[in-house]
Design a protein around this motif. Sequence first.
Motif, PDB file in Angstrom:
ATOM      1  N   ALA A 123       0.842  -1.199   0.000  1.00 39.63           N
ATOM      2  CA  ALA A 123       0.000   0.000   0.000  1.00 39.63           C
ATOM      3  C   ALA A 123       0.875   1.246   0.000  1.00 39.63           C
ATOM      4  O   ALA A 123       1.855   1.339   0.738  1.00 39.63           O
ATOM      5  N   GLY A 124       0.553   2.190  -0.848  1.00 36.93           N
ATOM      6  CA  GLY A 124       1.318   3.424  -0.928  1.00 36.93           C
ATOM      7  C   GLY A 124       2.396   3.422  -1.988  1.00 36.93           C
ATOM      8  O   GLY A 124       2.928   4.475  -2.338  1.00 36.93           O
ATOM      9  N   GLU A 157       3.294   3.304  -5.682  1.00 38.61           N
ATOM     10  CA  GLU A 157       2.609   3.528  -6.950  1.00 38.61           C
ATOM     11  C   GLU A 157       2.809   2.333  -7.879  1.00 38.61           C
ATOM     12  O   GLU A 157       3.926   1.881  -8.088  1.00 38.61           O
ATOM     13  N   ASP A 172      -2.277  -0.351  -4.494  1.00 34.35           N
ATOM     14  CA  ASP A 172      -2.403   1.038  -4.943  1.00 34.35           C
ATOM     15  C   ASP A 172      -3.479   1.149  -6.025  1.00 34.35           C
ATOM     16  O   ASP A 172      -4.342   2.035  -5.977  1.00 34.35           O
ATOM     17  N   ASP A 175      -6.991   0.458  -4.461  1.00 37.50           N
ATOM     18  CA  ASP A 175      -7.452   1.605  -3.681  1.00 37.50           C
ATOM     19  C   ASP A 175      -8.000   2.686  -4.604  1.00 37.50           C
ATOM     20  O   ASP A 175      -9.080   3.245  -4.361  1.00 37.50           O
ATOM     21  N   ARG A 176      -7.268   2.982  -5.648  1.00 32.48           N
ATOM     22  CA  ARG A 176      -7.647   4.061  -6.570  1.00 32.48           C
ATOM     23  C   ARG A 176      -8.899   3.725  -7.368  1.00 32.48           C
ATOM     24  O   ARG A 176      -9.794   4.559  -7.519  1.00 32.48           O
TER      25      ARG A 176
END
Length: 244
Positions: free
Chosen positions: A76-77, A79, A84, A87-88
């Motif tokens: 997570a976090g 890119e 990632d 989440d987006r």
Amino acid sequence: MVPKISIYPDYNAMSQAAADRVIALLTRKPDSVICLPSGSTPLGMFRALAAANQKGEVDFSKCIYIGLDEWIGLGAGDEGSCRDLLDRDFLKPIGFRENQVVFFNGKAMDPEAECTRVNKIVESFGGLDLIVLGIGMNGHLALNEPGTPWDTYAHISELDPLTAEVGQKYFNKPTPLTGGITVGIRHILEAETAILIGSGGAKAQVIARALAFPVTADFPATVLQNHMNAEFILDEEAGSGLKR
């Protein structure tokens, strides 16, 4: 067994059909355990689900989301990581709470322990109600690469060079991809429903091979022929290699 094959005119129609399967499940069983993929193919499905959620046509508040896979060394976090992207594209637009999400940590100090953690969680829920999958050009499902045994639960995967090459499209700069952590073939086979989504002519022959014989670990997607309730949801181009 022959998986159900549903072919739609274009990508948008295919995506809506896949979303409709998720909506139907959550309508019937709001506390379902669902496992959906990251990547480009499911984007239309995610948009349709977000739209339905905003209209109050589906309720995700009671379900559990299990992450399909992750690159080793990423989390997570980072890119381009699977988390990632999810989440987006899905988890944040829907508004999932963190306690509804179970995701592999690709940065875990002990990846094997991370596999055990996720295996125990999935087992505690009685398995997956629905798993949605894409298909790799080498026939992989999630990061179950060619040669993965059928009886494998969550495990560490040594990436096929083709997978590592194709995976670069999710990153803005060259990123070494050597391993993955993934739900296993046995998770797929034990899921109540397994759906493979496919779009575009580039996947046509891969999908045709997934539905051809023999069923072999050398081409993991063929295992869906052994699933009691599998469906291929395709657009016209992805289904163009099938005899109809």
